[in-house]
Design a protein around this motif. Sequence first.
Motif, PDB file in Angstrom:
ATOM      1  N   TYR A  59       0.820  -1.201   0.000  1.00 40.22           N
ATOM      2  CA  TYR A  59       0.000   0.000   0.000  1.00 40.22           C
ATOM      3  C   TYR A  59       0.856   1.254   0.000  1.00 40.22           C
ATOM      4  CZ  TYR A  59      -3.789  -3.142   1.360  1.00 40.22           C
ATOM      5  OH  TYR A  59      -4.714  -4.155   1.388  1.00 40.22           O
ATOM      6  N   ALA A  60       0.339   2.288  -0.638  1.00 42.43           N
ATOM      7  CA  ALA A  60       0.926   3.609  -0.497  1.00 42.43           C
ATOM      8  C   ALA A  60       0.618   4.108   0.913  1.00 42.43           C
ATOM      9  CB  ALA A  60       0.343   4.565  -1.528  1.00 42.43           C
ATOM     10  N   ASP A  61       1.509   4.899   1.452  1.00 38.34           N
ATOM     11  CA  ASP A  61       1.335   5.378   2.825  1.00 38.34           C
ATOM     12  C   ASP A  61       0.015   6.130   3.002  1.00 38.34           C
ATOM     13  OD1 ASP A  61       4.858   6.124   3.468  1.00 38.34           O
ATOM     14  OD2 ASP A  61       3.698   4.278   3.647  1.00 38.34           O
ATOM     15  N   PHE A  62      -0.394   6.829   1.977  1.00 34.65           N
ATOM     16  CA  PHE A  62      -1.576   7.674   2.135  1.00 34.65           C
ATOM     17  C   PHE A  62      -2.891   6.890   2.140  1.00 34.65           C
ATOM     18  CE2 PHE A  62      -2.526   7.303  -2.306  1.00 34.65           C
ATOM     19  CZ  PHE A  62      -1.322   7.409  -2.992  1.00 34.65           C
ATOM     20  N   VAL A  63      -2.857   5.586   1.904  1.00 31.72           N
ATOM     21  CA  VAL A  63      -4.081   4.781   1.968  1.00 31.72           C
ATOM     22  C   VAL A  63      -4.024   3.690   3.028  1.00 31.72           C
ATOM     23  CG1 VAL A  63      -4.579   5.212  -0.457  1.00 31.72           C
ATOM     24  CG2 VAL A  63      -3.426   3.086   0.212  1.00 31.72           C
ATOM     25  N   LYS A  64      -2.903   3.537   3.668  1.00 31.73           N
ATOM     26  CA  LYS A  64      -2.787   2.502   4.695  1.00 31.73           C
ATOM     27  C   LYS A  64      -3.823   2.707   5.789  1.00 31.73           C
ATOM     28  CE  LYS A  64       2.079   1.223   4.176  1.00 31.73           C
ATOM     29  NZ  LYS A  64       3.434   1.288   4.760  1.00 31.73           N
ATOM     30  N   GLY A  65      -4.506   1.626   6.110  1.00 31.80           N
ATOM     31  CA  GLY A  65      -5.547   1.680   7.133  1.00 31.80           C
ATOM     32  C   GLY A  65      -6.902   2.092   6.603  1.00 31.80           C
TER      33      GLY A  65
END
Length: 123
Positions: A59-65
């Motif tokens: 995942y890209a950091d901006f969509v994690k979680g």
Amino acid sequence: VQLQASGGGLVQAGGSLRLSCAASGRTIGTYDMGWFRQAPGKEREFVAAISATGGSTYYADFVKGRFTISRDNAKNTVYLQMNSLKPEDTAVYYCAAQKGGFSVYMSSMYDYWGQGTLVTVSS
């Protein structure tokens, strides 16, 4: 491999959407699959990827979680569940397939692309 992305639409901030990427012409069971997005005036960027067996996800950091990628090889389909959507998630979302063994983060490493589906998140 032909890829058909669907599931985009207009949603309010905080809402959810599930994108689907249906493959035809060949089974995708041996392909790593990825989702990328491109917002107006910006370059295409990596969102998420999943290995051929589904055992590894990225995942890209901006969509994690918030986003979850999954696949159903029996249905030859990959999904992107998007929760807690933000206005900055507005973009055309593309699915892509690569034979594997290369970086899943780089769009240039993918062999096949779908046509894209538009996601618009209103504030």
